[in-house]
Design a protein around this motif. Structure first.
Motif, short mmCIF file in Angstrom:
data_model
loop_
_atom_site.label_atom_id
_atom_site.label_comp_id
_atom_site.label_asym_id
_atom_site.label_seq_id
_atom_site.Cartn_x
_atom_site.Cartn_y
_atom_site.Cartn_z
N ASP A 1 0.85 -1.19 0.00
CA ASP A 1 0.00 0.00 0.00
C ASP A 1 0.88 1.23 0.00
OD1 ASP A 1 0.93 0.36 2.66
OD2 ASP A 1 -0.82 -0.69 3.48
N GLU A 2 0.26 2.40 0.11
CA GLU A 2 1.03 3.65 0.03
C GLU A 2 2.00 3.81 1.20
OE1 GLU A 2 -1.56 7.00 -0.54
OE2 GLU A 2 -2.76 5.94 -2.06
N GLY A 3 1.78 3.07 2.27
CA GLY A 3 2.67 3.19 3.42
C GLY A 3 3.91 2.32 3.36
N ASN A 4 3.88 1.25 2.55
CA ASN A 4 5.03 0.34 2.54
C ASN A 4 5.61 0.02 1.17
OD1 ASN A 4 3.23 -1.52 1.38
ND2 ASN A 4 2.88 -2.64 3.28
N VAL A 5 4.97 0.51 0.10
CA VAL A 5 5.42 0.13 -1.24
C VAL A 5 6.84 0.59 -1.52
CG1 VAL A 5 4.48 2.18 -2.40
CG2 VAL A 5 4.74 0.04 -3.67
N HIS A 6 7.25 1.73 -0.92
CA HIS A 6 8.61 2.21 -1.16
C HIS A 6 9.65 1.22 -0.63
CE1 HIS A 6 7.90 3.48 2.98
NE2 HIS A 6 9.20 3.68 3.11
N ARG A 7 9.33 0.53 0.47
CA ARG A 7 10.28 -0.44 1.02
C ARG A 7 10.46 -1.62 0.08
NH1 ARG A 7 7.80 1.20 6.01
NH2 ARG A 7 6.34 -0.58 6.01
N HIS A 8 9.38 -2.01 -0.59
CA HIS A 8 9.48 -3.10 -1.56
C HIS A 8 10.45 -2.74 -2.69
CE1 HIS A 8 8.09 -6.45 -4.10
NE2 HIS A 8 8.10 -5.58 -5.09
N LEU A 9 10.34 -1.52 -3.21
CA LEU A 9 11.25 -1.10 -4.28
C LEU A 9 12.68 -0.96 -3.77
CD1 LEU A 9 8.94 1.44 -6.09
CD2 LEU A 9 10.11 -0.46 -7.21
N LEU A 10 12.84 -0.47 -2.55
CA LEU A 10 14.18 -0.31 -2.00
C LEU A 10 14.86 -1.66 -1.79
CD1 LEU A 10 13.53 2.58 0.55
CD2 LEU A 10 14.82 2.72 -1.59
N GLU A 11 14.09 -2.69 -1.49
CA GLU A 11 14.67 -4.02 -1.36
C GLU A 11 15.26 -4.50 -2.67
OE1 GLU A 11 11.55 -6.48 0.09
OE2 GLU A 11 11.58 -5.63 2.12
N ARG A 12 14.65 -4.08 -3.77
CA ARG A 12 15.14 -4.49 -5.09
C ARG A 12 16.47 -3.83 -5.45
NH1 ARG A 12 11.42 -6.29 -9.39
NH2 ARG A 12 9.53 -7.15 -8.43
N THR A 13 16.72 -2.65 -4.91
CA THR A 13 17.92 -1.91 -5.30
C THR A 13 19.01 -1.91 -4.23
OG1 THR A 13 16.90 0.13 -4.46
CG2 THR A 13 16.62 -0.36 -6.80
N GLU A 14 18.70 -2.47 -3.07
CA GLU A 14 19.70 -2.50 -1.99
C GLU A 14 20.90 -3.34 -2.42
OE1 GLU A 14 19.87 -3.19 2.84
OE2 GLU A 14 18.17 -3.94 1.67
N VAL B 1 4.99 9.22 -1.09
CA VAL B 1 5.59 7.90 -1.33
C VAL B 1 6.88 8.06 -2.12
CG1 VAL B 1 5.23 5.62 -2.35
CG2 VAL B 1 3.30 6.86 -1.33
N PHE B 2 6.82 8.87 -3.18
CA PHE B 2 7.99 9.09 -4.02
C PHE B 2 9.11 9.78 -3.25
CE2 PHE B 2 10.00 11.60 -7.63
CZ PHE B 2 10.74 10.52 -8.10
N GLU B 3 8.77 10.69 -2.38
CA GLU B 3 9.79 11.37 -1.59
C GLU B 3 10.51 10.38 -0.67
OE1 GLU B 3 10.45 15.61 0.69
OE2 GLU B 3 8.40 14.88 0.35
N ARG B 4 9.78 9.45 -0.08
CA ARG B 4 10.41 8.42 0.75
C ARG B 4 11.30 7.52 -0.10
NH1 ARG B 4 5.15 8.42 3.13
NH2 ARG B 4 4.51 6.53 2.00
N LEU B 5 10.85 7.25 -1.32
CA LEU B 5 11.65 6.42 -2.23
C LEU B 5 12.96 7.11 -2.61
CD1 LEU B 5 11.62 3.75 -3.78
CD2 LEU B 5 10.30 4.89 -5.58
N LEU B 6 12.87 8.39 -2.95
CA LEU B 6 14.09 9.14 -3.29
C LEU B 6 15.07 9.14 -2.12
CD1 LEU B 6 12.65 12.28 -5.13
CD2 LEU B 6 13.71 10.26 -6.16
N ALA B 7 14.56 9.41 -0.93
CA ALA B 7 15.43 9.45 0.25
C ALA B 7 16.08 8.09 0.47
CB ALA B 7 14.62 9.87 1.48
N GLY B 8 15.31 7.02 0.27
CA GLY B 8 15.86 5.68 0.45
C GLY B 8 16.94 5.35 -0.55
N TRP B 9 16.71 5.71 -1.81
CA TRP B 9 17.73 5.45 -2.83
C TRP B 9 19.01 6.23 -2.55
CZ3 TRP B 9 13.63 5.70 -7.23
CH2 TRP B 9 13.16 4.40 -7.50
N GLN B 10 18.87 7.46 -2.14
CA GLN B 10 20.05 8.26 -1.83
C GLN B 10 20.77 7.69 -0.62
OE1 GLN B 10 18.24 12.21 -1.78
NE2 GLN B 10 19.12 12.66 -3.79
N ALA B 11 20.04 7.19 0.37
CA ALA B 11 20.66 6.57 1.54
C ALA B 11 21.40 5.29 1.14
CB ALA B 11 19.60 6.27 2.59
N GLN B 12 20.91 4.61 0.11
CA GLN B 12 21.61 3.41 -0.37
C GLN B 12 22.86 3.76 -1.18
OE1 GLN B 12 18.61 1.26 -2.59
NE2 GLN B 12 17.80 0.23 -0.78
#
Length: 315
Positions: free
Chosen positions: A212-225, A247-258
Motif C-alpha cells: 500500500d502507500e505506506g510500505n510500497v517504497h520499502r518493496h522497491l528499496l529491497e530491489r535496489t539494496e 511515497v515518491f519522496e520516501r523512495l528518493l530518500a531511500g535510494w540516496q541513503a543506499q
C-alpha cells in the motif's frame, strides 16, 4: 553504488499543470536529475474507457483509484468534453522544466490514441504520429527532441524505424533488464539505443501482495539494496507528482541513503552505444499492468523465443 535514471511520463493536461511543477520542486530539493517526457497534443484521457475489455484493466482501475488520481474532468476529455491541447496551453510550463536543468523529451502526441492503436496500425501511421509530436517539441523548445519514451510502453519495429528516420537519438520505450540496440530478426539495427524501464511502477505494485502507500517504497528499496546495476524507474506526473508524492519522496530518500545516484536518462546514454548488446523487441505481460507491452526480447543472434518472460521484466 549504481545509477537510477528517473523517467517522468506526463500523460495529461492536469498532470502537466499540477504534477510537473510539484515534481520539479521535489527533485530540485533533493538534487536529483530526471527526464520529463511530455504528451504534446490533445488530452483524450476519457477515451481510455474502451480498454475496459482488456484482461486485468478493471482490476487495475479498482486498485489504483483512477478517479482520485486523474479527476473526473480529465476522465471526460475526448468524450463529453473537448480535449485540451497540452503543448499549446502549457508551453511555458514545459519550457520551465528545461530551464530548471532537467532533460525533456517526447512521450507522444495523443496518449490514448498511441497506446490503443499503435499495434493495429501500419508503419506510415506510426511515423505520422511521431512526426507530429516531434514537430510540437521543436515548436515549444526551439530544438529537435533527442529522447522518446512511448506512451504505455506501446512500441514495435515500425515505431523504432520511425525514430531512426526522424532523428531520435535514444529512447526508453520498452520494459527489460538492461540497455540494448533494437534489431530485426536478421540482426539489422532498427532504431536508436533503448534504455528500458527495469523497475516496477507504483501503480503496478499498490494493492497487490499487501503493498500500500505506506510500505510500497520499502518493496522497491529491497530491489535496489546493494545493487550495482543501473536501473530505470518510470514515474507519472499524475501519481508521484500529486497524491503519491509523499511515497515518491520516501523512495528518493531511500535510494540516496543506499548510495545510488539519481540521474536523467542521458547519463546512461553517455556510455558507448557500440558496446550495447543487440536484442529483438517482443510483446509480453508485466505483473500489475493490463494488456501487452513492448519488452526486451531475446538477444541476437540466438534462436530463443523473442518475447521476454514476464517474471524477468522489471527484475
Amino acid at each position: 553504488m549504481a545509477r537510477i535514471a528517473l523517467k517522468v511520463d506526463v500523460d495529461t493536461w492536469r498532470g502537466t499543470r499540477e504534477g510537473v511543477p510539484a515534481l520539479v520542486q521535489l527533485l530540485e530539493s533533493r538534487h536529483c536529475g530526471a527526464s520529463f517526457l511530455f504528451s504534446l497534443g490533445p488530452d483524450h484521457t476519457g477515451r481510455a474507457i474502451l480498454r475496459v475489455l482488456r484482461p486485468g484493466f478493471i482490476g487495475k482501475v479498482a486498485r489504483t483509484s483512477v478517479l482520485e488520481h486523474y479527476g473526473l474532468r480529465t476522465l471526460l476529455y475526448g468524450v463529453l468534453l473537448p480535449g485540451p491541447d497540452i503543448g499549446r496551453r502549457e508551453a511555458s510550463t514545459l519550457r520551465s522544466v528545461r530551464d530548471a536543468g532537467f532533460e525533456v523529451g517526447v512521450h507522444c502526441w495523443d496518449h490514448v490514441r498511441w497506446q490503443d492503436q499503435l499495434l493495429s496500425r501500419d508503419a506510415a501511421w506510426a511515423e505520422r504520429e511521431m512526426r507530429r509530436a516531434l514537430a510540437r517539441h521543436a515548436e515549444v523548445f526551439g530544438e529537435p527532441a533527442r529522447l522518446h519514451g512511448a506512451a504505455g510502453w506501446q512500441f514495435n519495429a515500425a515505431a523504432a524505424r520511425a525514430q531512426a528516420t526522424l532523428g531520435v537519438e535514444f529512447a526508453s520505450d520498452t520494459r527489460g533488464t538492461h540497455p540494448f540496440m533494437p534489431v530485426a530478426d536478421d540482426g539489422t539495427v532498427m532504431g536508436p539505443p533503448q534504455y528500458p524501464t527495469t523497475l516496477p511502477t507504483l501503480d503496478e505494485l499498490i494493492g497487490l501482495d499487501g503493498l500500500d502507500e505506506g510500505n510500497v517504497h520499502r518493496h522497491l528499496l529491497e530491489r535496489t539494496e546493494r545493487s550495482a546495476r543501473d536501473q530505470v524507474y518510470t514515474l507519472h506526473a499524475e501519481l508521484e507528482g500529486q497524491k503519491l508524492r509523499p511515497v515518491f519522496e520516501r523512495l528518493l530518500a531511500g535510494w540516496q541513503a543506499q548510495g545510488h545516484e539519481l540521474v536523467a536518462l542521458e547519463r546512461l546514454h553517455r556510455d558507448p552505444a557500440s558496446a550495447l548488446p543487440r536484442h529483438r523487441i517482443g510483446l509480453g505481460r508485466v505483473p500489475g499492468r493490463s494488456g501487452l507491452l513492448a519488452v526486451q526480447g531475446a538477444d541476437w543472434p540466438t534462436e530463443r523465443e523473442s518475447v521476454a518472460e514476464p517474471s524477468a521484466v522489471g527484475s
